[in-house]
Design a protein around this motif. Structure first.
Motif, PDB file in Angstrom:
ATOM      1  N   TRP A   1       0.856  -1.194   0.000  1.00  0.00           N
ATOM      2  CA  TRP A   1       0.000   0.000   0.000  1.00  0.00           C
ATOM      3  C   TRP A   1       0.887   1.237   0.000  1.00  0.00           C
ATOM      4  CZ3 TRP A   1      -5.393   0.731   0.303  1.00  0.00           C
ATOM      5  CH2 TRP A   1      -6.166  -0.438   0.428  1.00  0.00           C
ATOM      6  N   ALA A   2       0.655   2.147  -0.922  1.00  0.00           N
ATOM      7  CA  ALA A   2       1.404   3.400  -0.973  1.00  0.00           C
ATOM      8  C   ALA A   2       0.647   4.504  -0.252  1.00  0.00           C
ATOM      9  CB  ALA A   2       1.659   3.809  -2.418  1.00  0.00           C
ATOM     10  N   THR A   3       1.374   5.365   0.436  1.00  0.00           N
ATOM     11  CA  THR A   3       0.757   6.542   1.027  1.00  0.00           C
ATOM     12  C   THR A   3       0.497   7.583  -0.066  1.00  0.00           C
ATOM     13  OG1 THR A   3       2.959   7.373   1.607  1.00  0.00           O
ATOM     14  CG2 THR A   3       1.719   6.195   3.315  1.00  0.00           C
ATOM     15  N   VAL A   4      -0.324   8.574   0.253  1.00  0.00           N
ATOM     16  CA  VAL A   4      -0.735   9.615  -0.695  1.00  0.00           C
ATOM     17  C   VAL A   4       0.239  10.781  -0.616  1.00  0.00           C
ATOM     18  CG1 VAL A   4      -2.594  11.194  -1.352  1.00  0.00           C
ATOM     19  CG2 VAL A   4      -3.142   8.929  -0.412  1.00  0.00           C
ATOM     20  N   PRO A   5       0.834  11.209  -1.733  1.00  0.00           N
ATOM     21  CA  PRO A   5       1.769  12.340  -1.687  1.00  0.00           C
ATOM     22  C   PRO A   5       1.055  13.654  -1.405  1.00  0.00           C
ATOM     23  CG  PRO A   5       1.402  11.648  -3.945  1.00  0.00           C
ATOM     24  CD  PRO A   5       0.713  10.637  -3.081  1.00  0.00           C
ATOM     25  N   HIS A   6       1.785  14.593  -0.837  1.00  0.00           N
ATOM     26  CA  HIS A   6       1.250  15.942  -0.637  1.00  0.00           C
ATOM     27  C   HIS A   6       1.135  16.626  -1.996  1.00  0.00           C
ATOM     28  CE1 HIS A   6       2.872  15.629   3.671  1.00  0.00           C
ATOM     29  NE2 HIS A   6       1.558  15.697   3.753  1.00  0.00           N
ATOM     30  N   VAL A   7      -0.093  16.795  -2.469  1.00  0.00           N
ATOM     31  CA  VAL A   7      -0.301  17.283  -3.837  1.00  0.00           C
ATOM     32  C   VAL A   7       0.157  18.721  -4.013  1.00  0.00           C
ATOM     33  CG1 VAL A   7      -2.208  15.667  -4.218  1.00  0.00           C
ATOM     34  CG2 VAL A   7      -2.696  17.987  -3.358  1.00  0.00           C
ATOM     35  N   THR A   8       0.262  19.483  -2.926  1.00  0.00           N
ATOM     36  CA  THR A   8       0.659  20.884  -3.053  1.00  0.00           C
ATOM     37  C   THR A   8       2.139  21.045  -3.384  1.00  0.00           C
ATOM     38  OG1 THR A   8       1.005  21.018  -0.662  1.00  0.00           O
ATOM     39  CG2 THR A   8      -1.157  21.676  -1.499  1.00  0.00           C
ATOM     40  N   ILE A   9       2.909  19.956  -3.345  1.00  0.00           N
ATOM     41  CA  ILE A   9       4.319  20.025  -3.754  1.00  0.00           C
ATOM     42  C   ILE A   9       4.442  20.028  -5.273  1.00  0.00           C
ATOM     43  CG2 ILE A   9       6.512  18.746  -3.733  1.00  0.00           C
ATOM     44  CD1 ILE A   9       5.834  17.839  -0.903  1.00  0.00           C
ATOM     45  N   ALA A  10       3.485  19.447  -5.970  1.00  0.00           N
ATOM     46  CA  ALA A  10       3.536  19.388  -7.437  1.00  0.00           C
ATOM     47  C   ALA A  10       3.651  20.802  -8.004  1.00  0.00           C
ATOM     48  CB  ALA A  10       2.289  18.701  -7.975  1.00  0.00           C
ATOM     49  N   PRO A  11       4.558  21.041  -8.955  1.00  0.00           N
ATOM     50  CA  PRO A  11       4.816  22.410  -9.404  1.00  0.00           C
ATOM     51  C   PRO A  11       3.730  23.009 -10.284  1.00  0.00           C
ATOM     52  CG  PRO A  11       6.169  20.853 -10.633  1.00  0.00           C
ATOM     53  CD  PRO A  11       5.500  20.078  -9.537  1.00  0.00           C
ATOM     54  N   ILE A  12       2.663  22.275 -10.585  1.00  0.00           N
ATOM     55  CA  ILE A  12       1.551  22.883 -11.313  1.00  0.00           C
ATOM     56  C   ILE A  12       0.931  24.013 -10.506  1.00  0.00           C
ATOM     57  CG2 ILE A  12      -0.171  21.250 -10.434  1.00  0.00           C
ATOM     58  CD1 ILE A  12      -0.037  22.987 -13.899  1.00  0.00           C
ATOM     59  N   ALA A  13       1.104  23.984  -9.191  1.00  0.00           N
ATOM     60  CA  ALA A  13       0.682  25.090  -8.326  1.00  0.00           C
ATOM     61  C   ALA A  13       1.939  25.679  -7.699  1.00  0.00           C
ATOM     62  CB  ALA A  13      -0.290  24.610  -7.259  1.00  0.00           C
ATOM     63  N   ARG A  14       2.438  26.771  -8.260  1.00  0.00           N
ATOM     64  CA  ARG A  14       3.710  27.353  -7.817  1.00  0.00           C
ATOM     65  C   ARG A  14       3.479  28.410  -6.752  1.00  0.00           C
ATOM     66  NH1 ARG A  14       7.592  31.427  -8.765  1.00  0.00           N
ATOM     67  NH2 ARG A  14       6.039  32.706  -9.850  1.00  0.00           N
ATOM     68  N   GLY A  15       4.246  28.306  -5.666  1.00  0.00           N
ATOM     69  CA  GLY A  15       4.157  29.308  -4.620  1.00  0.00           C
ATOM     70  C   GLY A  15       4.738  30.635  -5.066  1.00  0.00           C
TER      71      GLY A  15
END
Length: 525
Positions: free
Chosen positions: A295-309
């Motif tokens: 079973w894989a855990t769910v990644p923090h989606v806010t790290i994906a660069p499609i949403a840039r800080g």
């Protein structure tokens, strides 16, 4: 996990069951969770590898599912030496489904050059429309409508865009009922119901003895009855939060979260709702005849660069930027009154919910191991956290106490520059940054799929899975995925499109022309 954060850091629209903490959840250090399991000797299962999941399992990359022979399950199958026996769907033609950014950008470069100056954009727009029309015709009315012969249930049961409810309820027949008659629109040239069309190719052979269409979980159970499964990988849950960054909208689940139609209005599931859905998935996985379950855990989606800080980290030691918007919008140009975005408080709440998802997944694995089942936890979330360039690598003050940098395999560490989690940029001299995420800013590159495969292979080897013919496969040292092969086959690493240059203007223009990124994972037009 660190304590609760101050009230001023909590978005007021966050549901009360979301437990917001000052630090991210610490990954479990032991895939076995410290719980020993003794397996009774048994015969060799007929199906050595089966995977249930979403776009990460499907092999999605740069806006499309296409090279499924380079998905992480296919990479593991190659490492096992079963490539010819590992069944997976294929998506030939026009870069796959729904819109392959790399395919389209290379086509535009071939016609208009690698520097799309403003005076070339009108002609490029005409070329883009022609390419979109060809893609639409191929999949809606042409050869792409034929899913091919039903030669057996695929071993890769990943389907992009699917969440927990989808794998519990959706079938190929259900997807076909949603297709209807496609409209050949003159302006809105996108493949209608691309997700359903992709899912049909996965599930059209998945039927019970009575001809009844099966869900992915039902299909895996049928494979288990057909001689057993040696290793079952379950990688689900990202789509219960991912649309917060693909849509840049945070809409928490409510009544209807467990209904295939009603749930479409939500972009992130409350932890209490996720736990209820997960409980049903776990019950069905327990009914599958599989020797080892990862079973894989769910990644923090806010790290994906499609949403840039943008705007610089708001507080010393914070892992969040004040706002997250599209990567082609520069800090100086960002206007929160005009540009789509999510706030730091919203991003923190989404990540906190994902931490609770992963706590629930971890508890399910622990309970299964206590029952004598050989279930293992794979910390996909921890891998991405340890690779997160702007969140942690470049900001030591934001790192939690447990954080350590993720050691890239030698084949990737030797690249110039080494891959990182920033948005991929390239020019005439090649890749300038990025390389973990493909051009859609959400899904891995081929080499990053190799990293995921290696993590799973490590756990499989520890569980006693044999890898004949591979270094370490006979129990002498670690089993290694052939990452050199993947580096050679990853065009985004070795030969990225030169027009994906600093500023990301081309991706922004494509999004303006085709609304690419908001539609990336939507299964309905």
């Amino acid at each position: 996990m660190a304590g609760a954060v101050a009230d001023e850091l909590r978005d007021p629209r966050t549901p009360p069951d979301v437990e917001i903490r000052s630090e991210a959840r610490e990954p479990a250090p032991d895939p076995a969770l410290g719980i020993p399991v003794a397996l009774a000797p048994g015969g060799e299962p007929r199906h050595r590898l089966v995977a249930i999941g979403d776009s990460l399992t499907h092999g999605f990359q740069s806006g499309a599912v296409f090279r499924t022979d380079l998905s992480y399950p296919a990479i593991i199958a190659h490492t096992l030496g079963i490539t010819g026996r590992f069944r997976h769907p294929t998506y030939p033609g026009h870069g796959g489904l729904p819109f392959n950014l790399e395919h389209v950008i290379r086509a535009l470069e071939a016609r208009h050059g690698s520097r799309l100056e403003w005076w070339r954009l009108p002609a490029a727009a005409v070329s883009l429309r022609r390419e979109m029309d060809a893609i639409e015709d191929w999949w809606e009315r042409g050869p792409g409508t034929d899913p091919g012969p039903a030669t057996g249930i695929p071993h890769n049961l990943g389907i992009f865009g699917w969440d927990l409810r989808d794998v519990l309820s959706q079938t190929a027949d259900g997807c076909r009922r949603q297709l209807g008659t496609p409209v050949d629109a003159a302006l809105r040239q996108v493949v209608e119901h691309a997700g359903e069309r992709a899912a049909i190719r996965v599930l059209h052979a998945a039927r019970g003895p009575d001809g009844r269409a099966l869900t992915p979980l039902g299909a895996a159970r049928a494979l288990g009855r057909d001689g057993g499964i040696e290793t079952l990988v379950v990688m689900l849950g990202a789509n219960n939060a991912l649309q917060t960054v693909t849509r840049l909208d945070v809409t928490w689940s409510d009544d209807g979260y467990d209904d295939l139609e009603a749930k479409r209005r939500f972009t992130v599931w409350r932890p209490v709702h996720f736990a209820r859905e997960l409980e049903q998935v776990v019950a069905q996985v327990r009914a599958i005849d599989a020797r080892h379950v990862l079973w894989a855990t769910v990644p923090h989606v806010t790290i994906a660069p499609i949403a840039r800080g943008v705007g610089g980290k708001g507080r010393p030691g914070s892992r969040y930027f004040p706002h997250y918007t599209r990567p082609w919008i520069a800090d100086a140009d960002f206007d929160p009154a005009q540009d789509p975005h999510v706030t730091a408080a919203q991003a923190r709440a989404v990540d906190a919910a994902i931490d609770q998802y992963n706590t629930a997944i971890t508890a399910a694995v622990a309970a299964a191991r206590r029952d004598g089942r050989d279930w293992w936890l794979v910390e996909l979330c921890g891998i991405l956290d340890r690779l997160a360039s702007r969140r942690y690598v470049q900001d030591p003050a934001a790192r939690p106490d447990w954080w350590t940098p993720y050691p890239l395999p030698p084949e990737l560490a030797a690249l110039d520059p080494p891959p990182d989690t920033r948005m991929l940029l390239a020019g005439a001299s090649g890749r300038a940054q990025g390389g973990i995420f493909s051009l859609d800013g959400v899904h891995p590159t081929t080499v990053a799929y190799g990293v995921i495969a290696q993590e799973l292979v490590d756990v499989m080897a520890r569980a006693g899975v044999a890898f004949p013919g591979r270094p370490g496969g006979a129990g002498h040292g670690p089993v290694r995925v052939d990452l050199a092969r993947l580096v050679e086959r990853d065009a985004l690493i070795g030969d990225p499109p030169a027009s994906v240059r600093p500023g990301l203007a081309l991706l922004g223009w494509l999004d303006e022309q085709a609304d690419v990124f908001a539609r990336l994972l939507h299964r309905r037009p």
